[in-house]
Design an enzyme around this catalytic site. Structure first.
Site, PDB file in Angstrom:
ATOM      1  N   ARG A 135     -30.085   1.146 -62.292  1.00 33.45           N
ATOM      2  CA  ARG A 135     -30.967   1.114 -61.129  1.00 33.45           C
ATOM      3  C   ARG A 135     -32.327   0.595 -61.573  1.00 33.45           C
ATOM      4  O   ARG A 135     -32.805   0.944 -62.676  1.00 33.45           O
ATOM      5  CB  ARG A 135     -31.132   2.514 -60.520  1.00 33.45           C
ATOM      6  CG  ARG A 135     -29.962   2.982 -59.680  1.00 33.45           C
ATOM      7  CD  ARG A 135     -29.866   2.229 -58.346  1.00 33.45           C
ATOM      8  NE  ARG A 135     -28.762   2.690 -57.524  1.00 33.45           N
ATOM      9  CZ  ARG A 135     -27.536   2.112 -57.462  1.00 33.45           C
ATOM     10  NH1 ARG A 135     -27.281   1.042 -58.189  1.00 33.45           N
ATOM     11  NH2 ARG A 135     -26.611   2.576 -56.656  1.00 33.45           N
ATOM     12  N   GLU A 164     -35.853  -3.859 -54.501  1.00 33.94           N
ATOM     13  CA  GLU A 164     -34.901  -4.897 -54.045  1.00 33.94           C
ATOM     14  C   GLU A 164     -35.007  -5.099 -52.533  1.00 33.94           C
ATOM     15  O   GLU A 164     -35.182  -4.113 -51.806  1.00 33.94           O
ATOM     16  CB  GLU A 164     -33.478  -4.469 -54.418  1.00 33.94           C
ATOM     17  CG  GLU A 164     -33.299  -4.380 -55.914  1.00 33.94           C
ATOM     18  CD  GLU A 164     -31.942  -3.798 -56.314  1.00 33.94           C
ATOM     19  OE1 GLU A 164     -31.066  -3.630 -55.429  1.00 33.94           O
ATOM     20  OE2 GLU A 164     -31.781  -3.504 -57.504  1.00 33.94           O
ATOM     21  N   HIS A 222     -28.367  -7.947 -57.772  1.00 32.62           N
ATOM     22  CA  HIS A 222     -27.584  -6.702 -57.647  1.00 32.62           C
ATOM     23  C   HIS A 222     -26.130  -7.003 -57.277  1.00 32.62           C
ATOM     24  O   HIS A 222     -25.643  -6.601 -56.211  1.00 32.62           O
ATOM     25  CB  HIS A 222     -28.215  -5.756 -56.620  1.00 32.62           C
ATOM     26  CG  HIS A 222     -27.767  -4.330 -56.779  1.00 32.62           C
ATOM     27  ND1 HIS A 222     -28.577  -3.239 -56.536  1.00 32.62           N
ATOM     28  CD2 HIS A 222     -26.568  -3.811 -57.163  1.00 32.62           C
ATOM     29  CE1 HIS A 222     -27.901  -2.115 -56.739  1.00 32.62           C
ATOM     30  NE2 HIS A 222     -26.668  -2.450 -57.128  1.00 32.62           N
TER      31      HIS A 222
HETATM   32  P1  NAP Z   1     -21.658   8.524 -64.490  1.00 31.84           P
HETATM   33  O1  NAP Z   1     -20.237   8.466 -64.937  1.00 31.84           O
HETATM   34  O2  NAP Z   1     -22.145   9.706 -63.737  1.00 31.84           O
HETATM   35  O3  NAP Z   1     -22.573   8.310 -65.793  1.00 31.84           O
HETATM   36  C1  NAP Z   1     -23.955   8.466 -65.761  1.00 31.84           C
HETATM   37  C2  NAP Z   1     -24.471   8.641 -67.178  1.00 31.84           C
HETATM   38  O4  NAP Z   1     -25.890   8.720 -67.154  1.00 31.84           O
HETATM   39  C3  NAP Z   1     -23.973   9.913 -67.879  1.00 31.84           C
HETATM   40  O5  NAP Z   1     -23.686   9.594 -69.209  1.00 31.84           O
HETATM   41  C4  NAP Z   1     -25.156  10.865 -67.804  1.00 31.84           C
HETATM   42  O6  NAP Z   1     -25.086  11.782 -68.882  1.00 31.84           O
HETATM   43  C5  NAP Z   1     -26.319   9.857 -67.919  1.00 31.84           C
HETATM   44  N1  NAP Z   1     -27.561  10.370 -67.350  1.00 31.84           N
HETATM   45  C6  NAP Z   1     -27.746  10.891 -66.112  1.00 31.84           C
HETATM   46  N2  NAP Z   1     -29.013  11.298 -65.973  1.00 31.84           N
HETATM   47  C7  NAP Z   1     -29.642  11.035 -67.139  1.00 31.84           C
HETATM   48  C8  NAP Z   1     -30.957  11.255 -67.621  1.00 31.84           C
HETATM   49  N3  NAP Z   1     -31.897  11.816 -66.853  1.00 31.84           N
HETATM   50  N4  NAP Z   1     -31.255  10.861 -68.875  1.00 31.84           N
HETATM   51  C9  NAP Z   1     -30.316  10.283 -69.660  1.00 31.84           C
HETATM   52  N5  NAP Z   1     -29.052  10.051 -69.267  1.00 31.84           N
HETATM   53  C10 NAP Z   1     -28.715  10.438 -68.020  1.00 31.84           C
HETATM   54  O7  NAP Z   1     -22.005   7.281 -63.576  1.00 31.84           O
HETATM   55  P2  NAP Z   1     -21.348   5.813 -63.596  1.00 31.84           P
HETATM   56  O8  NAP Z   1     -20.159   5.773 -62.721  1.00 31.84           O
HETATM   57  O9  NAP Z   1     -21.227   5.345 -65.006  1.00 31.84           O
HETATM   58  O10 NAP Z   1     -22.517   4.992 -62.848  1.00 31.84           O
HETATM   59  C11 NAP Z   1     -23.815   4.993 -63.363  1.00 31.84           C
HETATM   60  C12 NAP Z   1     -24.799   4.323 -62.408  1.00 31.84           C
HETATM   61  O11 NAP Z   1     -24.672   2.911 -62.471  1.00 31.84           O
HETATM   62  C13 NAP Z   1     -24.643   4.627 -60.916  1.00 31.84           C
HETATM   63  O12 NAP Z   1     -25.169   5.886 -60.563  1.00 31.84           O
HETATM   64  C14 NAP Z   1     -25.415   3.479 -60.294  1.00 31.84           C
HETATM   65  O13 NAP Z   1     -26.781   3.824 -60.152  1.00 31.84           O
HETATM   66  C15 NAP Z   1     -25.274   2.351 -61.316  1.00 31.84           C
HETATM   67  N6  NAP Z   1     -24.406   1.270 -60.805  1.00 31.84           N
HETATM   68  C16 NAP Z   1     -24.922   0.017 -60.647  1.00 31.84           C
HETATM   69  C17 NAP Z   1     -24.111  -1.000 -60.178  1.00 31.84           C
HETATM   70  C18 NAP Z   1     -24.618  -2.391 -59.963  1.00 31.84           C
HETATM   71  O14 NAP Z   1     -24.123  -3.084 -59.083  1.00 31.84           O
HETATM   72  N7  NAP Z   1     -25.571  -2.856 -60.750  1.00 31.84           N
HETATM   73  C19 NAP Z   1     -22.773  -0.747 -59.866  1.00 31.84           C
HETATM   74  C20 NAP Z   1     -22.284   0.522 -60.069  1.00 31.84           C
HETATM   75  C21 NAP Z   1     -23.108   1.529 -60.553  1.00 31.84           C
HETATM   76  P3  NAP Z   1     -25.852  13.193 -68.833  1.00 31.84           P
HETATM   77  O15 NAP Z   1     -25.569  13.801 -67.487  1.00 31.84           O
HETATM   78  O16 NAP Z   1     -25.309  13.966 -69.986  1.00 31.84           O
HETATM   79  O17 NAP Z   1     -27.294  12.877 -68.993  1.00 31.84           O
HETATM   80  C1  8YV Z   2     -23.229  -1.568 -54.812  1.00 33.68           C
HETATM   81  C2  8YV Z   2     -23.886  -0.126 -56.789  1.00 33.68           C
HETATM   82  O1  8YV Z   2     -23.628  -2.893 -54.746  1.00 33.68           O
HETATM   83  O2  8YV Z   2     -21.981   1.264 -56.738  1.00 33.68           O
HETATM   84  C3  8YV Z   2     -23.192   1.185 -56.954  1.00 33.68           C
HETATM   85  O3  8YV Z   2     -23.887   2.153 -57.305  1.00 33.68           O
HETATM   86  O4  8YV Z   2     -25.013  -0.272 -57.121  1.00 33.68           O
HETATM   87  C4  8YV Z   2     -23.147  -1.295 -56.283  1.00 33.68           C
HETATM   88  O5  8YV Z   2     -21.807  -1.253 -56.634  1.00 33.68           O
HETATM   89  C5  8YV Z   2     -24.184  -0.742 -53.996  1.00 33.68           C
HETATM   90  O6  8YV Z   2     -23.713   0.562 -53.843  1.00 33.68           O
HETATM   91  C6  8YV Z   2     -24.389  -1.307 -52.614  1.00 33.68           C
HETATM   92  O7  8YV Z   2     -23.146  -1.346 -51.948  1.00 33.68           O
END
Ligand code: NAP
Ligand code: 8YV
Length: 314
Positions: A228, A257, A275
């Site tokens: 994020r 964004e 994104h």
């Molecule tokens: P997840 O399985 O919940 O993993 C999140 C990780 O972040 C865990 O290892 C957690 O470990 C760590 N974390 C959480 N809070 C933290 C903190 N304050 N300090 C340090 N580490 C922390 O989630 P995921 O499925 O991998 O997804 C992660 C994130 O990626 C989503 O929430 C979203 O914001 C982002 N994302 C972006 C896109 C995109 O299109 N660019 C797409 C999908 C997801 P601990 O709880 O032990 O800290």
């Molecule tokens: C999406 C994301 O683009 O899953 C997430 O957390 O950031 C992306 O996969 C977003 O949720 C908007 O649909």
């Protein structure tokens, strides 16, 4: 027929399935006045991680039972308030892990091998008169620190294997993985060539990557952010890139964004994406299917497939 509010976009496949079970109201066609009249009829909401649901909209839905988020991140949904009101919130974990991991690797390789610079070198005709392009640095054998070793962080680490990296990671708690855990983010950045951010957004992670972390990553360091925008202090990032305190940045997400600071756009040492970490037809279809699966299962059975952790006990 039950009634639902659609805040985000939806694919045709999603619309077809939702319209079979609900009267679907698109938020873009309505306003708060309409909601004050009709809000009581709405029991379900579909949104995405970017739009979430505004507190005023949530308050205007007194009979809301469920929010299905089309995305894994849900930082723009007030889960504390949802829990207080007994409203189920779901999201789309796992189905996008590989796509977002591909995006992280893509950005890292584009930075190391100056993909955009060299593409411009060919397209502009500069190659015809300028000779060989300047050499770049290898992405092989790097030390890569991953901030957030969750579902996607682990997928990124696995997908990087052909580049023979040494993987470090930081999160609040150690995970059951073979990579080296750092309880201190700045110390990890100092040990790494690349820092890849893939934590959730929200207050707990805001500006975790600050000027000190960027300075520790250093002039030959590369920052990749596919988590994020709020996780990185964008002002500090711009300054570090402008002064050479940081080498490169590959960014899929930004603080405000879709507005991206002109300074970031002007820098030659950035690769910028709008994104699109999960943004393929195939992965968005899988996310849409899970979003509607959760919605319909809640309507017909009162259960869901993938609740957010806060609502798992509801
Ligand atoms: P997840 O399985 O919940 O993993 C999140 C990780 O972040 C865990 O290892 C957690 O470990 C760590 N974390 C959480 N809070 C933290 C903190 N304050 N300090 C340090 N580490 C922390 O989630 P995921 O499925 O991998 O997804 C992660 C994130 O990626 C989503 O929430 C979203 O914001 C982002 N994302 C972006 C896109 C995109 O299109 N660019 C797409 C999908 C997801 P601990 O709880 O032990 O800290
Ligand atoms: C999406 C994301 O683009 O899953 C997430 O957390 O950031 C992306 O996969 C977003 O949720 C908007 O649909």
């Amino acid at each position: 027929m039950p009634e639902m509010l659609l805040i985000s976009d939806a694919t045709d496949a999603m619309m077809t399935r939702m319209a079979e079970a609900f009267t679907v109201h698109r938020w873009q066609d309505h306003d708060m006045d309409w909601l004050s009249q009709h809000g009581g009829a709405i029991t379900h909401v579909v949104t995405d991680g970017h739009l979430g649901i505004a507190p005023a909209v949530m308050s205007a839905l007194p009979n809301l039972q469920m929010i299905s988020c089309n995305g894994v991140g849900y930082d723009n949904i007030d889960t504390g308030e949802a829990l207080r009101r007994g409203i189920m919130v779901t999201h789309t974990p796992d189905v996008l892990n590989q796509e977002v991991a591909t995006t992280a690797v893509l950005l890292m390789l584009a930075c190391y091998r100056a993909l955009l610079r060299d593409d411009t070198y060919v397209r502009s005709g500069a190659w015809e008169t300028g000779g060989s392009a300047p050499l770049t640095h290898s992405a092989d054998n790097r030390t890569i620190g991953i901030l957030g070793m969750g579902r996607i962080g682990q997928a990124i680490a696995a997908k990087l294997a052909p580049w023979n990296p040494t993987i470090l990671y930081h999160s609040r708690t150690p995970k059951d993985v073979t990579y080296t855990y750092y309880d201190d983010l700045t110390a990890m950045a100092a040990a790494a060539d690349v820092l890849i951010c893939i934590t959730p957004g929200g207050a707990a992670t805001r500006h975790l990557v600050n000027a000190d972390v960027l300075a520790a990553l250093g002039p030959s360091g590369t920052l990749i952010n596919v988590g994020r925008g709020s996780v990185v202090d964008e002002t500090a990032l711009i300054e570090a890139l402008q002064t050479g305190a940081l080498g490169w940045a590959g960014l899929d997400v930004f603080e405000d964004e879709p507005r991206v600071p002109q300074a970031l756009r002007d820098l030659p040492n950035t690769v910028l994406l709008p994104h699109v970490g999960s943004g393929t037809i195939e992965t968005r279809a899988a996310m849409g299917t899970l979003t509607v699966d959760n919605l319909l299962q809640h309507l017909t059975e009162g259960t869901v497939k993938t609740p957010v952790p806060e609502c798992a006990g509801l």
